[in-house]
Enzyme design. Structure first.
Site, mmCIF file in Angstrom:
data_model
loop_
_atom_site.group_PDB
_atom_site.id
_atom_site.type_symbol
_atom_site.label_atom_id
_atom_site.label_comp_id
_atom_site.label_asym_id
_atom_site.label_seq_id
_atom_site.Cartn_x
_atom_site.Cartn_y
_atom_site.Cartn_z
ATOM 1 N N HIS A 69 0.851 -1.197 0.000
ATOM 2 C CA HIS A 69 0.000 0.000 0.000
ATOM 3 C C HIS A 69 0.887 1.248 0.000
ATOM 4 C CE1 HIS A 69 -3.867 -1.998 1.771
ATOM 5 N NE2 HIS A 69 -3.276 -2.770 0.861
ATOM 6 N N GLU A 71 0.951 3.918 1.819
ATOM 7 C CA GLU A 71 1.449 4.339 3.129
ATOM 8 C C GLU A 71 2.596 3.440 3.589
ATOM 9 O OE1 GLU A 71 -3.028 5.217 2.994
ATOM 10 O OE2 GLU A 71 -1.705 3.591 2.361
ATOM 11 N N CYS A 99 -6.107 2.231 5.523
ATOM 12 C CA CYS A 99 -6.780 1.011 5.954
ATOM 13 C C CYS A 99 -6.215 0.594 7.318
ATOM 14 C CB CYS A 99 -6.566 -0.093 4.921
ATOM 15 S SG CYS A 99 -4.890 -0.767 4.930
ATOM 16 N N CYS A 102 -2.456 -0.043 7.327
ATOM 17 C CA CYS A 102 -1.635 1.158 7.204
ATOM 18 C C CYS A 102 -1.671 1.998 8.479
ATOM 19 C CB CYS A 102 -2.075 1.966 5.989
ATOM 20 S SG CYS A 102 -1.727 1.089 4.441
#
Length: 172
Positions: A69, A71, A99, A102
């Site tokens: 992801h 992040e 999410c 993250c």
């Protein structure tokens, strides 16, 4: 259960700052660029003292890595750039609400503050609905579709005993 970082300083003010819009615009631009480059519509920027430390873009599908992801990518790059696993003193700006994975990565990295642009409803509209993860984490484990169970052998604590016996360990 104790907090992962009991020695962490008190959280700074969470309100918006004058430069938040600048960093969010950068994160959003990274997300849009990433779509054209075959990645997901997410971008992130790690900032310290008004300077970019690192950026990240969602690379889940190009790298076949479900943890890639934006992040997490930005946190990994920032830690490498700073030569430290702690990002205390840094802020994370994301094109979208992080999410649960993250958010957890941000907590483990000791990021001072997370600021995001789009929210989970915007993500759901785009086909990225994290609601199931938020709901799952709030439910008792017995109700999870994927079993998460403990099987405790006699030496289950041996890694932690070894860790505690290591006098030159790096505390984190």
């Amino acid at each position: 259960m104790s907090a992962p970082h009991p020695a962490a300083p008190a959280a700074p003010a969470a309100g918006p700052t004058a430069t938040d819009a600048t960093w969010l615009a950068r994160a959003v631009a990274l997300a849009v660029e990433n779509v054209a480059d075959g990645g997901g519509p997410f971008g992130a920027v790690v900032v310290r003292d008004g300077e970019v430390v690192a950026t990240g873009q969602n690379r889940v599908t190009p790298t076949l890595d479900p943890t890639a992801h934006a992040e997490v990518q930005a946190i990994r790059a920032a830690c490498r750039a700073l030569g430290d696993f702690s990002l205390a003193g840094c802020e994370l700006f994301s094109s979208c609400e992080p999410c649960p994975m993250c958010v957890a990565a941000s907590l483990w990295a000791r990021v001072d503050r997370v600021v995001y642009a789009a929210d989970r409803d915007d993500a759901a509209h785009g086909g990225f609905d994290d609601r199931a993860f938020y709901d799952l984490l709030a439910a008792p484990r017995e109700q999870w579709a994927m079993p998460v169970v403990q099987v405790r052998p006699d030496d289950a604590a041996a890694p932690f005993d070894a860790w505690l016996a290591k006098v030159d360990r790096t505390r984190y």
